[in-house]
Design a protein around this motif. Structure first.
Motif, PDB file in Angstrom:
ATOM      1  N   PHE A 156       0.850  -1.192   0.000  1.00 40.04           N
ATOM      2  CA  PHE A 156       0.000   0.000   0.000  1.00 40.04           C
ATOM      3  C   PHE A 156       0.884   1.241   0.000  1.00 40.04           C
ATOM      4  O   PHE A 156       1.998   1.202   0.512  1.00 40.04           O
ATOM      5  CB  PHE A 156      -0.871   0.027   1.256  1.00 40.04           C
TER       6      PHE A 156
ATOM      7  N   PHE B  47      -1.355  -3.354   8.887  1.00 35.49           N
ATOM      8  CA  PHE B  47      -2.684  -3.168   8.305  1.00 35.49           C
ATOM      9  C   PHE B  47      -3.687  -4.263   8.711  1.00 35.49           C
ATOM     10  O   PHE B  47      -4.759  -3.973   9.231  1.00 35.49           O
ATOM     11  CB  PHE B  47      -2.588  -3.089   6.777  1.00 35.49           C
TER      12      PHE B  47
ATOM     13  N   ARG C 241      -4.718  -4.143  12.296  1.00 33.44           N
ATOM     14  CA  ARG C 241      -5.609  -3.015  12.573  1.00 33.44           C
ATOM     15  C   ARG C 241      -7.021  -3.269  12.067  1.00 33.44           C
ATOM     16  O   ARG C 241      -7.987  -2.798  12.652  1.00 33.44           O
ATOM     17  CB  ARG C 241      -5.085  -1.750  11.887  1.00 33.44           C
ATOM     18  N   MET C 242      -7.133  -3.992  10.939  1.00 27.23           N
ATOM     19  CA  MET C 242      -8.449  -4.226  10.368  1.00 27.23           C
ATOM     20  C   MET C 242      -9.231  -5.295  11.122  1.00 27.23           C
ATOM     21  O   MET C 242     -10.421  -5.442  10.949  1.00 27.23           O
ATOM     22  CB  MET C 242      -8.330  -4.642   8.888  1.00 27.23           C
TER      23      MET C 242
ATOM     24  N   ARG D  38       3.448  -8.684   5.632  1.00 23.58           N
ATOM     25  CA  ARG D  38       2.101  -8.153   5.833  1.00 23.58           C
ATOM     26  C   ARG D  38       1.091  -9.293   5.955  1.00 23.58           C
ATOM     27  O   ARG D  38       0.168  -9.249   6.775  1.00 23.58           O
ATOM     28  CB  ARG D  38       1.771  -7.270   4.628  1.00 23.58           C
ATOM     29  N   ALA D  39       1.287 -10.335   5.118  1.00 24.53           N
ATOM     30  CA  ALA D  39       0.392 -11.488   5.188  1.00 24.53           C
ATOM     31  C   ALA D  39       0.625 -12.272   6.481  1.00 24.53           C
ATOM     32  O   ALA D  39      -0.324 -12.740   7.117  1.00 24.53           O
ATOM     33  CB  ALA D  39       0.590 -12.393   3.975  1.00 24.53           C
TER      34      ALA D  39
ATOM     35  N   VAL E  77      -1.032 -11.271  10.066  1.00 25.29           N
ATOM     36  CA  VAL E  77      -2.412 -11.632  10.396  1.00 25.29           C
ATOM     37  C   VAL E  77      -2.470 -13.036  11.006  1.00 25.29           C
ATOM     38  O   VAL E  77      -3.518 -13.485  11.454  1.00 25.29           O
ATOM     39  CB  VAL E  77      -3.294 -11.530   9.123  1.00 25.29           C
TER      40      VAL E  77
END
Lengths: 308, 255
Positions: B100, B110, B113-114, B164-165, B168
């Motif tokens: 992003f 990200f 946070r989501m 990033r993946a 999560v």
């Protein structure tokens, strides 16, 4: 085979190129001619002693009254500068959320058929002549709002601001929608792939990624709002009052020029003063464009990194 | 080779794009903590199959599916499946690095946070650091966490996307030709990384590169024209293919 260039081989291309260059330069030349004209008509205030007996630069910024045709004329720009600011601010407060939300909705959430209806629909709004919008605000909207909120004064800054908002929504919407649409699909996929909801993807990834373009759209709308004339001339009540109250009548710089230039004595102090207002408007619009450009570049660098 | 528990079961799975059948009756089992490669000629449906595992194909109009894909026994196309939760369990890395336009830190943070409440957000610093370390990019970016991720090189961007993946905490990671846009050195780094990640995650990778499949994967599925031609242990399949088509493909007779 020879590498020698044949005569006239590129003649056609250079003709076309020259043509395009000339057309592009013409636009710039015209802008400069306009600027030159406005300067020529407003500068006597600074240099012409005859005019200065009637009006000097000092008059523009002393006092708070614009009364150019009284026995004791006053030429303070403050009430009409304030009027322009007030009406523009109200217009943007109304138009920006509506236009940006509509752009986000139509590019992120609306299905194929609906999307193809919304975009031309909003852009059709741009085709409404501003005199029609002004008439609507003057005759219909003002009375409606007055009854609804019990206002004392029918034609006031809020009425004019809302009408002006309608006039700039299509411009902001159209540019913001383009900016949002230009955000690569891969950002949306990445966001959804990480378990973001469509709403999160739209508000936390797509809209921020489009921020440079969206903010440019907002400033473009602001430039439009400052320069729009007919709507505010009809809907604002046209009283150059120095007042921060949005419920009082007001008058903008543009409306002042439009209302008075037709009847002014040519070459009088008043005449030159009106051109000076034009010069101020020119400077404001120019400053907004510069700010828009700087903001766009700044945001691009912050989001997408320094360009190599 | 020891076989572990099967994390993903694909059963008689077909996918239609408008009227065209893009995938036809595919059945295969994807074991946990292994790397399963999907190979095949261009347009054979390998990316489509991969994107079926986290239901990314739904973003395209006119897609319909038949059959089932079970994640730990649960049909992901079942009626009450929350697709957002599914995608948090099944992470994805795309063909082109797609960070992003935010800072490196915000990219990795990200997904956390989501999350609805997720893990406590106050240890976000820690999550970001450990994810970046896991993706073997920490040392290269630790001094510029708050600079835009778009300033990194393609290979670094891709590892940030992997971090990033990972942040999560997915169970399965889908990789769609993750190195195809990268140079050989960056590719080697990604492959090394995949090799280490399978200790913890189940990985499915699409690749058009046979050598890559041989290097990184334990199992291979060979797809052609939307059909599964052969599925088996990579060593066996690449040295001793059981099907004539597989043999022709891996020896390069068509591509």
């Amino acid at each position: 085979m020879s590498l020698q260039r044949k005569k006239f081989r590129y003649l056609g291309e250079s003709l076309i190129e020259g043509n395009i260059k000339a057309t592009a330069s013409l636009a710039i030349v015209v802008i400069f001619l306009i600027l030159f004209f406005i300067l020529r008509e407003s500068l006597p205030i600074f240099f012409n002693p005859e005019v200065q007996q009637e009006i000097t630069f000092r008059h523009f910024f002393s006092g708070i009254q614009w009364q150019p045709v009284s026995d004791n004329p006053r030429f303070s720009l403050w009430p009409i500068i304030l009027g322009s600011l007030k009406v523009t601010l109200i217009a943007l407060l109304f138009a920006v959320p509506v236009a940006v939300a509509a752009a986000l909705y139509s590019s992120e959430f609306a299905g194929g058929r609906l999307k193809e209806l919304i975009k031309p629909g909003v852009e059709l709004l741009a085709g409404i002549p501003s005199v029609v919008l002004g008439f609507f605000a003057l005759v219909v909207m003002a009375s409606f709002l007055k009854d609804l909120f019990g206002w004392q004064i029918r034609l006031n800054a809020i009425n004019a601001g809302l009408a002006l908002g309608f006039a700039v929504i299509p411009a902001i919407y159209s540019l913001a929608e383009d900016a949002i649409n230009a955000v690569p699909k891969s950002f949306r996929e990445a966001a959804l792939g990480l378990g973001a909801t469509p709403w999160q993807s739209a508000t936390k990834v797509v809209l921020p990624a489009a921020l440079p373009g969206v903010s440019a759209a907002v400033l473009f709308g602001m430039g439009r709002a400052v320069g729009e004339t007919m709507v505010v001339l009809m809907a604002a009540g046209n009283a150059p009052l120095f007042s921060f109250n949005p419920l009082e009548s007001t008058r903008t710089m543009t409306a002042t020029i439009a209302a008075e230039l037709g009847e002014v004595v040519f070459g009088s102090g008043h005449y030159h003063a009106l051109f000076f207002i034009g010069l101020v408007l020119f400077a404001v619009t120019f400053a907004i464009n510069l700010a828009s450009h700087a903001l766009f570049e700044g945001l691009m660098t912050r989001l997408y990194g320094a360009r190599k | 080779m020891e076989t572990k528990h099967n994390r993903l079961e694909i059963r008689d799975f077909s996918l239609y794009y408008h009227r065209t059948k893009a995938l036809e009756d595919i059945s295969m089992s994807i074991p946990e903590q292994k790397v399963t490669a999907i190979i095949g000629p261009s347009g054979c449906g390998k990316s489509t199959l991969l994107r079926s595992i986290n239901r990314m194909n739904e973003l395209i109009d006119g897609v319909a599916v038949e059959g089932e894909i079970r994640l730990d026994g649960e049909d992901i196309y079942g009626r009450n499946i929350d697709v957002v939760e599914l995608r948090r369990k099944v992470g994805m890395v795309f063909q082109r690095p797609n960070p992003f336009p935010k800072s490196i830190f915000e990219n990795v943070a990200f997904g956390v946070r989501m999350g609805e409440n997720g893990r406590a957000k106050d240890n976000l610093d820690q999550v970001v650091e450990s994810s970046l370390k896991e993706a073997a990019i920490w040392d290269e970016v630790k001094d510029r966490l708050h600079r835009s991720a778009m300033e990194l090189s393609g290979g670094q961007q891709q590892r940030v996307c992997i971090a990033r993946a990972l942040a999560v905490e997915p169970e399965v990671i889908l990789m769609d030709e993750p190195a195809s846009a990268l140079d050989p050195i960056a590719t080697a780094k990604i492959e090394e990384l995949i090799f280490r990640l399978k200790e913890k995650y189940t990985i499915v990778i699409v690749t058009h590169n046979m050598q890559q499949a041989a290097r990184v994967s334990d199992f291979t599925a060979f797809l052609m024209l939307g059909k599964l031609v052969e599925f088996g242990a990579t060593d066996r399949m690449l040295t001793n293919p059981g099907n004539k088509l597989t043999e022709e493909y891996i020896t390069g007779r068509f591509g």
